[in-house]
Design a protein around this motif. Structure first.
Motif, PDB file in Angstrom:
ATOM      1  N   ASN A  50      10.314   0.047  -5.486  1.00 39.94           N
ATOM      2  CA  ASN A  50      10.089   1.469  -5.240  1.00 39.94           C
ATOM      3  C   ASN A  50      11.062   2.319  -6.058  1.00 39.94           C
ATOM      4  O   ASN A  50      12.248   2.357  -5.772  1.00 39.94           O
ATOM      5  N   ASN A  51      10.548   3.008  -7.068  1.00 37.47           N
ATOM      6  CA  ASN A  51      11.354   3.928  -7.870  1.00 37.47           C
ATOM      7  C   ASN A  51      10.545   5.185  -8.166  1.00 37.47           C
ATOM      8  O   ASN A  51      10.256   5.514  -9.326  1.00 37.47           O
ATOM      9  N   ASP A  52      10.174   5.875  -7.087  1.00 39.71           N
ATOM     10  CA  ASP A  52       9.307   7.037  -7.231  1.00 39.71           C
ATOM     11  C   ASP A  52       9.944   8.127  -8.087  1.00 39.71           C
ATOM     12  O   ASP A  52       9.281   8.738  -8.926  1.00 39.71           O
ATOM     13  N   LEU A  98       2.209   6.720  -6.875  1.00 43.98           N
ATOM     14  CA  LEU A  98       1.120   7.512  -7.450  1.00 43.98           C
ATOM     15  C   LEU A  98       1.290   8.994  -7.133  1.00 43.98           C
ATOM     16  O   LEU A  98       1.064   9.851  -7.993  1.00 43.98           O
ATOM     17  N   VAL A  99       1.687   9.293  -5.894  1.00 41.90           N
ATOM     18  CA  VAL A  99       1.921  10.685  -5.517  1.00 41.90           C
ATOM     19  C   VAL A  99       3.063  11.274  -6.351  1.00 41.90           C
ATOM     20  O   VAL A  99       2.974  12.402  -6.846  1.00 41.90           O
ATOM     21  N   ALA A 100       4.139  10.510  -6.528  1.00 45.13           N
ATOM     22  CA  ALA A 100       5.282  10.991  -7.304  1.00 45.13           C
ATOM     23  C   ALA A 100       4.884  11.316  -8.742  1.00 45.13           C
ATOM     24  O   ALA A 100       5.225  12.379  -9.281  1.00 45.13           O
ATOM     25  N   GLY A 159      12.609   7.555  -0.671  1.00 48.31           N
ATOM     26  CA  GLY A 159      11.340   6.838  -0.610  1.00 48.31           C
ATOM     27  C   GLY A 159      11.461   5.547   0.171  1.00 48.31           C
ATOM     28  O   GLY A 159      10.569   5.198   0.957  1.00 48.31           O
ATOM     29  N   ASP A 160      12.572   4.817  -0.017  1.00 48.07           N
ATOM     30  CA  ASP A 160      12.811   3.587   0.757  1.00 48.07           C
ATOM     31  C   ASP A 160      12.881   3.899   2.248  1.00 48.07           C
ATOM     32  O   ASP A 160      12.329   3.166   3.082  1.00 48.07           O
ATOM     33  N   THR A 169       0.829  -1.213   0.000  1.00 44.35           N
ATOM     34  CA  THR A 169       0.000   0.000   0.000  1.00 44.35           C
ATOM     35  C   THR A 169       0.860   1.257   0.000  1.00 44.35           C
ATOM     36  O   THR A 169       0.605   2.210  -0.747  1.00 44.35           O
ATOM     37  N   LEU A 170       1.903   1.272   0.830  1.00 42.62           N
ATOM     38  CA  LEU A 170       2.789   2.436   0.903  1.00 42.62           C
ATOM     39  C   LEU A 170       3.540   2.644  -0.415  1.00 42.62           C
ATOM     40  O   LEU A 170       3.676   3.785  -0.888  1.00 42.62           O
ATOM     41  N   LEU A 171       4.017   1.561  -1.019  1.00 43.95           N
ATOM     42  CA  LEU A 171       4.767   1.677  -2.270  1.00 43.95           C
ATOM     43  C   LEU A 171       3.885   2.231  -3.377  1.00 43.95           C
ATOM     44  O   LEU A 171       4.298   3.123  -4.123  1.00 43.95           O
ATOM     45  N   VAL A 172       2.685   1.703  -3.502  1.00 44.32           N
ATOM     46  CA  VAL A 172       1.772   2.178  -4.550  1.00 44.32           C
ATOM     47  C   VAL A 172       1.391   3.626  -4.310  1.00 44.32           C
ATOM     48  O   VAL A 172       1.373   4.446  -5.240  1.00 44.32           O
TER      49      VAL A 172
END
Length: 418
Positions: free
Chosen positions: A309-311, A98-100, A397-398, A91-94
């Motif tokens: 995670n690659n925001d 999406l925010v990024a 982000g990580d 959930t946090l990764l998605v």
């Protein structure tokens, strides 16, 4: 004759060693400078120099789908996921991704960096002779996708290209035992990454060709516009960093500035190396030793989550698509921008295990909304700098995910942070 041949071989080895030892960004900067000079000197005749850039971009485009496929498969097979903590991690990764992407699209739509300086219309006086150009004929035989040559309209030359490339790449892992499906995926991904490394060595040649051809035919307008693009990307990355700090402040026991002090070594390493994968061990160690997170939280966010995670990369690719569209006077509808969002998410998920990931996955984003991939080579001229900036955001982000997984209660309450 033997002595002269040996001297020539030694000289070639010295040149190749110097080329490999020189950092990629310095080679790209040298290619930009040389391309500017040649473009001014040759004028319209420099248009023919864009063929090497098209060749490199076509191969990158062909490698992108199988690389993303295998990278995601390997990450999912190796990730140790389970329980409620795993669901919260996803959930946090998605959410962060999406925010990024939303931040990137918002900044690109508000600032409109591609509209600050309109691109000159394309003009290729040598296009009439393209059919007889041997380089163009060679380019036509290079497959646009790995599966392309095996279709009904595929060419034998395309099959030969793929066979030779994979044959040479597989020599490096020919003794690797394949006992499980994971081993098979690992061998396939390792082989493709080996081929990708060869193509990355040619990126400066592509940069030289595209810079010379654009300057020779259209002047400096496109490159002046890149200044606005760099500024817009930095603004978006700064907003994403602010979002991370706010999330840490509201969802974790650790104060944001305390976290930044604890992981600054990892952030500096990410900026210096341009690799979030190489930074993972440092990120994990600093989260445990300096910040004081629980082992599970640090490993889930910095080790497992980092594979997905690659925001910063997703933000950059979404902004790149809008920038090129604005530069060319093309309007991307909300539906097309949604396609950019979806494609950027998919591309960013598998990007962690791929070197120079932005160069590979951006071709997928551009093709999804029918943007000319030729302009990706132009973005290479500033990518060496922006790559380091977005890699630092990836690592940040990580760190954010790890802090949020750790919750609002510290494991050891007797020594609260200052």
């Amino acid at each position: 004759m033997t002595s002269q041949h040996a001297e020539r071989t030694t000289s070639l080895e010295i040149v190749l060693a110097w080329w490999r030892d020189t950092p990629l960004y310095l080679r790209i900067l040298g290619a930009v400078a040389l391309g500017l000079a040649v473009g001014v000197a040759l004028g319209d005749q420099a248009a023919a120099l864009e063929t090497p850039a098209k060749l490199v971009l076509r191969i990158l485009g062909a490698l992108a789908p199988p690389l993303i496929l295998l990278a995601i498969m390997q990450a999912l097979m190796r990730a140790h996921l389970g329980g409620q903590q795993a669901l919260r991690l996803v959930t946090l990764l998605v959410t962060n991704t999406l925010v990024a992407i939303g931040v990137g699209l918002l900044v690109a739509n508000v600032l409109q960096p591609g509209s600050w300086w309109k691109a000159a219309p394309a003009h290729h006086p040598v296009e009439a002779a393209a059919a007889a150009d041997p380089l163009s004929q060679f380019l036509d035989n290079v497959p646009k996708s790995v599966a392309g040559p095996f279709s009904d309209n595929g060419t034998v030359m395309g099959v030969i290209f793929i066979a030779v490339a994979l044959g040479v790449a597989l020599r490096g892992v020919r003794h690797h035992e394949v006992r499980t499906v994971e081993d098979l995926v690992h061998v396939a991904l390792t082989s493709l990454i080996a081929i990708l490394h060869w193509i990355i060595e040619l990126v400066p040649l592509a940069v030289f060709g595209i810079v010379a051809s654009i300057v020779g035919v259209k002047g400096f307008s496109d490159f002046i516009a890149l200044g606005g693009f760099v500024l817009a990307v930095l603004v978006a990355l700064a907003l994403q960093a602010a979002y991370y700090l706010i999330r840490v402040r509201l969802g974790s026991w650790a104060p944001p500035l305390y976290v930044l002090r604890g992981v600054r070594d990892a952030l500096v390493m990410a900026f210096s190396t341009g690799s979030s994968t190489a930074t993972m061990p440092v990120t994990y160690a600093r989260l445990r030793d300096k910040v004081g997170l629980r082992e599970q939280s640090a490993s889930m966010g910095a080790l497992v989550g980092a594979n997905f995670n690659n925001d910063g990369t997703a933000l950059y690719e979404a902004m790149s698509a809008l920038f090129v569209a604005q530069l060319l006077g093309m309007h991307l509808t909300l539906g097309q921008q949604f396609i950019v969002v979806v494609t950027s998410i998919i591309a960013s998920v598998g990007a962690a295990g791929i070197p120079e990931a932005g160069l590979v996955t951006m071709t997928l984003v551009f093709k999804a909304v029918a943007l000319p991939t030729d302009y990706i080579a132009m973005l290479f001229t500033v990518d060496w700098f922006l790559d380091r900036c977005r890699t630092a955001i990836n690592v940040m982000g990580d760190v954010t995910v790890s802090c949020l997984l750790d919750g609002k209660t510290r494991e050891q309450q007797e020594t609260p942070p200052p």
